[in-house]
Structure formats: C-alpha cells, structure tokens
Design a protein around this motif. Structure first.
Motif, PDB file in Angstrom:
ATOM      1  N   CYS A  11     -41.745   8.367  42.595  1.00 36.58           N
ATOM      2  CA  CYS A  11     -42.538   8.810  41.453  1.00 36.58           C
ATOM      3  C   CYS A  11     -44.028   8.686  41.783  1.00 36.58           C
ATOM      4  O   CYS A  11     -44.472   7.631  42.232  1.00 36.58           O
ATOM      5  CB  CYS A  11     -42.188   7.932  40.258  1.00 36.58           C
ATOM      6  SG  CYS A  11     -43.211   8.244  38.825  1.00 36.58           S
ATOM      7  N   ALA A  13     -46.382   8.426  39.778  1.00 35.79           N
ATOM      8  CA  ALA A  13     -47.051   7.551  38.812  1.00 35.79           C
ATOM      9  C   ALA A  13     -46.776   6.071  39.056  1.00 35.79           C
ATOM     10  O   ALA A  13     -47.669   5.243  38.946  1.00 35.79           O
ATOM     11  CB  ALA A  13     -46.646   7.935  37.396  1.00 35.79           C
ATOM     12  N   CYS A  14     -45.520   5.728  39.395  1.00 32.02           N
ATOM     13  CA  CYS A  14     -45.172   4.313  39.475  1.00 32.02           C
ATOM     14  C   CYS A  14     -44.528   3.908  40.801  1.00 32.02           C
ATOM     15  O   CYS A  14     -44.165   2.755  40.975  1.00 32.02           O
ATOM     16  CB  CYS A  14     -44.256   3.944  38.304  1.00 32.02           C
ATOM     17  SG  CYS A  14     -42.638   4.702  38.413  1.00 32.02           S
ATOM     18  N   CYS A  39     -38.096  10.356  36.226  1.00 29.86           N
ATOM     19  CA  CYS A  39     -38.308   9.012  36.746  1.00 29.86           C
ATOM     20  C   CYS A  39     -37.564   8.012  35.878  1.00 29.86           C
ATOM     21  O   CYS A  39     -37.731   8.009  34.665  1.00 29.86           O
ATOM     22  CB  CYS A  39     -39.798   8.701  36.769  1.00 29.86           C
ATOM     23  SG  CYS A  39     -40.108   6.982  37.192  1.00 29.86           S
ATOM     24  N   CYS A  42     -40.492   5.688  34.213  1.00 32.04           N
ATOM     25  CA  CYS A  42     -41.387   6.380  33.276  1.00 32.04           C
ATOM     26  C   CYS A  42     -40.608   7.129  32.187  1.00 32.04           C
ATOM     27  O   CYS A  42     -41.128   7.392  31.119  1.00 32.04           O
ATOM     28  CB  CYS A  42     -42.252   7.401  33.998  1.00 32.04           C
ATOM     29  SG  CYS A  42     -43.270   6.742  35.315  1.00 32.04           S
TER      30      CYS A  42
HETATM   31 ZN   LIG Z   1     -42.417   6.744  37.341  1.00 31.69          ZN
END
Ligand SMILES: [Zn+2]
Length: 49
Positions: A11, A13-14, A39, A42
């Motif tokens: 991911c 983002a994370c 995800c 998320c």
């Molecule tokens: Zn994520």
C-alpha cells in the motif's frame, strides 16, 4: 512450490502488503498492467506498488 500467499504489492499509504485476494480491478494503462486493490489496513482502494 511456495506456500506463501501471493502479494500484489504494498500500500502506498501505509506500506502494508496487499494479498492477491484483495484485488478489485485490473486494467491496462499505457501498455502496462495496473491494479486496484483494497488495502486491508486502510480499507480503501489503492494502487499497490
Ligand atoms: Zn494502506
């Protein structure tokens, strides 16, 4: 032979690894394959990298 689950990517983002089972859609973009997957952390659709 591998017992590991296949991973689409991580991911953006994370950084969580996204398993192949989370695949939502797959499409061609500018001659390469792009995927959208959810995800697990998320709980949002992301582009795995
Ligand atoms: Zn994520």
């Amino acid at each position: 032979m591998s017992s590991e689950q296949s991973i689409l990517g991580t991911c953006p983002a994370c950084d969580t690894e996204i398993p192949a089972g989370m695949l939502l859609i797959e499409y061609e973009k500018d001659d390469h394959r792009a995927v959208y997957a959810e995800c697990p952390l998320c709980e949002d659709p992301v582009h795995p990298r």
